[in-house]
Design a protein around this motif. Sequence first.
Motif, PDB file in Angstrom:
ATOM      1  N   ALA A  11      44.339  44.642  35.208  1.00 35.20           N
ATOM      2  CA  ALA A  11      44.675  43.573  34.259  1.00 35.20           C
ATOM      3  C   ALA A  11      43.464  42.653  34.098  1.00 35.20           C
ATOM      4  O   ALA A  11      43.521  41.458  34.385  1.00 35.20           O
ATOM      5  N   LYS A  16      47.416  39.350  33.707  1.00 34.36           N
ATOM      6  CA  LYS A  16      46.369  39.472  32.686  1.00 34.36           C
ATOM      7  C   LYS A  16      46.246  38.181  31.867  1.00 34.36           C
ATOM      8  O   LYS A  16      45.144  37.762  31.514  1.00 34.36           O
ATOM      9  N   ASN A  50      40.559  40.188  32.955  1.00 33.87           N
ATOM     10  CA  ASN A  50      40.486  38.997  32.104  1.00 33.87           C
ATOM     11  C   ASN A  50      39.268  38.197  32.552  1.00 33.87           C
ATOM     12  O   ASN A  50      39.289  37.560  33.605  1.00 33.87           O
TER      13      ASN A  50
END
Length: 324
Positions: A105, A83, A107
Amino acid sequence: MKSWLKKSIVLGAALSLILAGCGNQAKEAASNEGKLKVVTTFYPMYEFSKQVAGDHAEVVALIPSGTEPHDWEPSAKDMAAIKDADVFVYNGIVEGWVDSALSSAANEQRVVVEASKGITLMEGEEHDHEHGEEDHGHGEEEEHSHEEESPLDPHVWLDPVLAQQEVRAIQAALEQADPGNKEDYKKNADEYIAKLQELDLAFKDALTNAKHKEFVTQHAAFGYLAKQYGLTQIPISGLSPEQEPSPDEMAEIVEFAKDHQVQTIFFETLVDPKVAQVVADEIGAATAVLNPLEGLTAEDIKNNLDYIGVMTNNLEALKKALNE
């Protein structure tokens, strides 16, 4: 010396060590400040990324050294690293968990590179020992008559030519994430690719006129390398090193090895070599290591081996076996 004085000296020394440790951690944190956080999956992706990044990034590998990557799954700590990554580098196919991990995760700022993307992938060899040398040599595409689609072979990093393409893909990702250091990334990639080109020439020089062209290996990891240099890989197991052949398949491998006067059966470092040993014992052959570079062993690390060093050892092993 009085006991209270001894205690003061000991406490003072301990406090100095603690403060020194804190100082070192602070220095390390400061040195990493402003650097890209590059998270990679397993060893080849780590090595290629580290070579291109140079001093501009903190590069880590999720899968520990000595761990077979095919069945590895990320922990909560690994997910946090994914992440927080500025750049995430994976090979493709071998890391079946990646899509769900990247989704979980999330991002939006992270640059993700699938290093094998754009490379024409081969179908995996699953105990198909009827092929002759012409099926793999000189870059020709194999024809398959399987009713079901075969799994794709992820082991492109073991071909020094295709490894260069992976390095370029990683270079492009780092440039995208950190355009201010674009020239350095290009310079580093160029220098490492020059080493891979030397490795390619070494393979060509050593294997072009080899006495034999067939080699038996425990794990079907060397299809791209075999194709690049006009060889025939005969895998005992399939694409997964944990897969074991049936008795009929074992008998077929033994027959092939006898017919082609195979004197060496190759096994790898991260998987139990018992199946390779059974074949070797059956035909009176020796065993030797052919390393698929899915992770460095403690011995590799102790000997300061890297991708180039391990591949050079692989070349020497092949050269010896193919000229017996």
